[in-house]
Design an enzyme around this catalytic site. Structure first.
Site, mmCIF file in Angstrom:
data_model
loop_
_atom_site.group_PDB
_atom_site.id
_atom_site.type_symbol
_atom_site.label_atom_id
_atom_site.label_comp_id
_atom_site.label_asym_id
_atom_site.label_seq_id
_atom_site.Cartn_x
_atom_site.Cartn_y
_atom_site.Cartn_z
ATOM 1 N N ARG A 271 41.075 43.330 45.423
ATOM 2 C CA ARG A 271 41.292 44.444 44.496
ATOM 3 C C ARG A 271 42.493 45.272 44.911
ATOM 4 O O ARG A 271 42.846 46.222 44.215
ATOM 5 C CB ARG A 271 40.060 45.335 44.474
ATOM 6 C CG ARG A 271 39.188 45.169 43.220
ATOM 7 C CD ARG A 271 38.004 46.083 43.405
ATOM 8 N NE ARG A 271 37.299 46.469 42.246
ATOM 9 C CZ ARG A 271 36.106 45.959 41.875
ATOM 10 N NH1 ARG A 271 35.580 44.961 42.537
ATOM 11 N NH2 ARG A 271 35.481 46.454 40.836
ATOM 12 N N ARG A 310 26.117 48.297 28.839
ATOM 13 C CA ARG A 310 25.513 47.610 29.989
ATOM 14 C C ARG A 310 24.714 48.592 30.839
ATOM 15 O O ARG A 310 23.668 48.264 31.387
ATOM 16 C CB ARG A 310 26.625 46.957 30.834
ATOM 17 C CG ARG A 310 26.136 46.239 32.070
ATOM 18 C CD ARG A 310 27.250 45.469 32.755
ATOM 19 N NE ARG A 310 28.105 46.327 33.578
ATOM 20 C CZ ARG A 310 29.167 45.890 34.265
ATOM 21 N NH1 ARG A 310 29.528 44.624 34.187
ATOM 22 N NH2 ARG A 310 29.885 46.698 34.987
ATOM 23 N N ARG A 316 23.032 50.361 37.244
ATOM 24 C CA ARG A 316 24.136 50.651 38.160
ATOM 25 C C ARG A 316 24.534 52.120 38.066
ATOM 26 O O ARG A 316 24.775 52.640 36.985
ATOM 27 C CB ARG A 316 25.336 49.757 37.832
ATOM 28 C CG ARG A 316 25.188 48.361 38.375
ATOM 29 C CD ARG A 316 26.356 47.494 38.015
ATOM 30 N NE ARG A 316 27.650 48.061 38.416
ATOM 31 C CZ ARG A 316 28.767 47.344 38.472
ATOM 32 N NH1 ARG A 316 28.745 46.048 38.160
ATOM 33 N NH2 ARG A 316 29.894 47.913 38.816
ATOM 34 N N ARG A 328 36.962 54.225 37.521
ATOM 35 C CA ARG A 328 37.070 52.814 37.929
ATOM 36 C C ARG A 328 38.290 52.178 37.286
ATOM 37 O O ARG A 328 38.982 51.368 37.902
ATOM 38 C CB ARG A 328 35.786 52.057 37.567
ATOM 39 C CG ARG A 328 34.642 52.370 38.554
ATOM 40 C CD ARG A 328 33.284 52.062 37.981
ATOM 41 N NE ARG A 328 33.085 50.646 37.732
ATOM 42 C CZ ARG A 328 32.118 50.169 36.937
ATOM 43 N NH1 ARG A 328 31.297 50.974 36.301
ATOM 44 N NH2 ARG A 328 31.993 48.868 36.772
HETATM 45 P P1 AMP Z 1 32.087 45.588 40.756
HETATM 46 O O1 AMP Z 1 30.668 45.144 40.743
HETATM 47 O O2 AMP Z 1 33.032 44.465 41.117
HETATM 48 O O3 AMP Z 1 32.507 46.295 39.521
HETATM 49 O O4 AMP Z 1 32.240 46.634 41.961
HETATM 50 C C1 AMP Z 1 31.552 47.869 41.954
HETATM 51 C C2 AMP Z 1 32.149 48.819 42.981
HETATM 52 O O5 AMP Z 1 32.071 48.233 44.287
HETATM 53 C C3 AMP Z 1 33.618 49.123 42.784
HETATM 54 O O6 AMP Z 1 33.854 50.153 41.835
HETATM 55 C C4 AMP Z 1 34.001 49.550 44.189
HETATM 56 O O7 AMP Z 1 33.531 50.841 44.468
HETATM 57 C C5 AMP Z 1 33.211 48.584 45.060
HETATM 58 N N1 AMP Z 1 34.001 47.340 45.302
HETATM 59 C C6 AMP Z 1 33.693 46.082 44.898
HETATM 60 N N2 AMP Z 1 34.631 45.193 45.311
HETATM 61 C C7 AMP Z 1 35.545 45.913 45.977
HETATM 62 C C8 AMP Z 1 36.763 45.590 46.622
HETATM 63 N N3 AMP Z 1 37.235 44.334 46.637
HETATM 64 N N4 AMP Z 1 37.452 46.598 47.218
HETATM 65 C C9 AMP Z 1 37.001 47.866 47.214
HETATM 66 N N5 AMP Z 1 35.887 48.240 46.604
HETATM 67 C C10 AMP Z 1 35.139 47.297 45.987
#
Ligand code: AMP
Length: 372
Positions: A271, A310, A316, A328
């Protein structure tokens, strides 16, 4: 660090373009400072391999100088042979001159010795040798090498002027021979809510890959109140990225837990640019690489609605509040979106239209997965 294929062999990045630049600059500064104030040295490059090094070197050399080239062929495939062909030579009058031989790489030293003997008969004022790379483990001659850019182990290298069967000379960095990658590793990319998780669940079955979602791993840790979970919670709740250090080490652990698998679908990782670099380096250590980034392209406005929808069932903490959701996207746009360019520059970016039914999108993704 990327794995690149030349002919039938695989190479991984070994010395980056930046490192080479600083090595070449240091050599130029050092050689200049060792010569008498008004000396005009004649640099002699040994073709073909040194043409890139010589070109960069003379431009880094701050002072008057001349450059000329000689040609000898000593390489055939990946191993150095002792057959040294004839010298196509220097015609300048060299008497009383200071000559510095420029080599791209010195291994056994056989070629170099031969050239050195020829120059020694030319009544030079001084004869020095400078090489970009030196392989001390295989060097068999007594001849002192005056300037060494970087000592390297005895493995076959290509790029920055050096070739494998004539190819690879135009690569800007230097690559080292490696084994054929066995895995299929794909980064599934896209903004929050684009459907990466849904698609990854389908595609991992279809292609027999392991799905690693960093978001899921964080949520699992939060639920189980682990140390990692406690640390990550405040970032996730605010819709911010968890710090790179934490995320990268967690990702590595997840990969290590799955030794011997056919490959991974990385979802939500990398990311940031540092995460992307860390992932490449980590995989390259294993002789593996990223086959491609496959991106679901969907407009932000559609996504905010999707995520709010969702949020009604996902449970979540970051799916319900519009402020957090916008945050985000802000994190995505400022830190993550640039990864498109990162992979695009390597010819590794594949975008698809992420609007459609789940099946339609799986089909579009599969077309790309099949080719990678
Ligand atoms: P996601 O399920 O991929 O939308 O991730 C949810 C949250 O987890 C994100 O908004 C971040 O806070 C954290 N997160 C997930 N993957 C990463 C990553 N590669 N780097 C930093 N934070 C992450």
């Amino acid at each position: 660090m990327k794995i690149t294929k030349i002919h039938d062999l695989y190479f991984k990045e070994f010395v980056s373009k930046n490192e080479i630049d600083s090595i070449v600059n240091e050599l130029a500064v050092q050689i200049k400072s060792d010569l008498p104030e008004n000396e005009v040295p004649l640099f002699i490059g040994i073709l073909n391999g040194c043409f890139v090094f010589a070109a960069d070197f003379v431009r880094a050399y701050k002072g008057d100088c001349e450059i000329s080239f000689v040609k000898l062929a000593s390489y055939n495939g990946t191993s150095s042979t002792d057959k040294v062909k004839k010298l196509i030579g220097v015609n300048e009058d060299l008497e009383g001159r200071t000559v510095v031989i420029l080599e791209d790489v010195i291994d056994t030293g056989t070629t170099l010795q031969e050239i050195y003997e020829i120059f020694k008969t030319k009544k030079l004022k001084e004869l020095k040798i400078a090489t970009l790379f030196f392989k001390p483990d295989v060097y068999r001659k007594e001849l002192p090498i005056n300037y060494v850019g970087k000592s390297i182990p005895d493995s076959f290298i290509v790029g920055y002027g050096l070739d494998y069967n004539s190819y690879g000379r135009n690569l800007p960095a230097v690559y080292q021979l490696t084994t054929q990658p066995k895995m299929k590793n794909i980064v599934l990319f896209g903004p929050p809510g684009a459907g990466k998780g849904t698609q990854a669940t389908i595609l991992k079955e279809k292609y027999n890959l392991v799905h690693i979602s960093t978001g899921d791993v964080f949520r699992y840790n939060i639920k189980n109140e682990t140390e990692l979970g406690v640390l990550a919670k405040k970032y996730i709740d605010a819709g911010e990225l968890v710090p790179d250090e934490v995320t990268i080490s967690m990702l590595k652990d997840e990969v290590e837990k799955n030794a011997g698998v056919e490959g991974f679908i990385f979802d939500g990782f990398p990311r940031t640019e540092s995460q992307a670099i860390a992932l490449e380096e980590f995989l390259a250590e294993k002789g593996e690489g990223i086959n491609g980034m496959v991106a679901l392209e969907v407009h932000e406005d559609i996504l905010v609605e999707r995520i709010i929808e969702r949020g009604k069932t996902s449970g979540r903490s970051d799916d319900t509040d519009e402020g957090k959701i916008r945050n985000r996207f802000n994190e995505y746009n400022t830190k993550t979106a640039i990864l498109k360019d990162f992979y695009h520059e390597k010819g590794n970016y594949h975008g698809i239209d992420g609007v459609g039914s789940v099946e339609e999108i799986t089909d579009r993704l599969s077309d790309i997965f099949d080719k990678l």
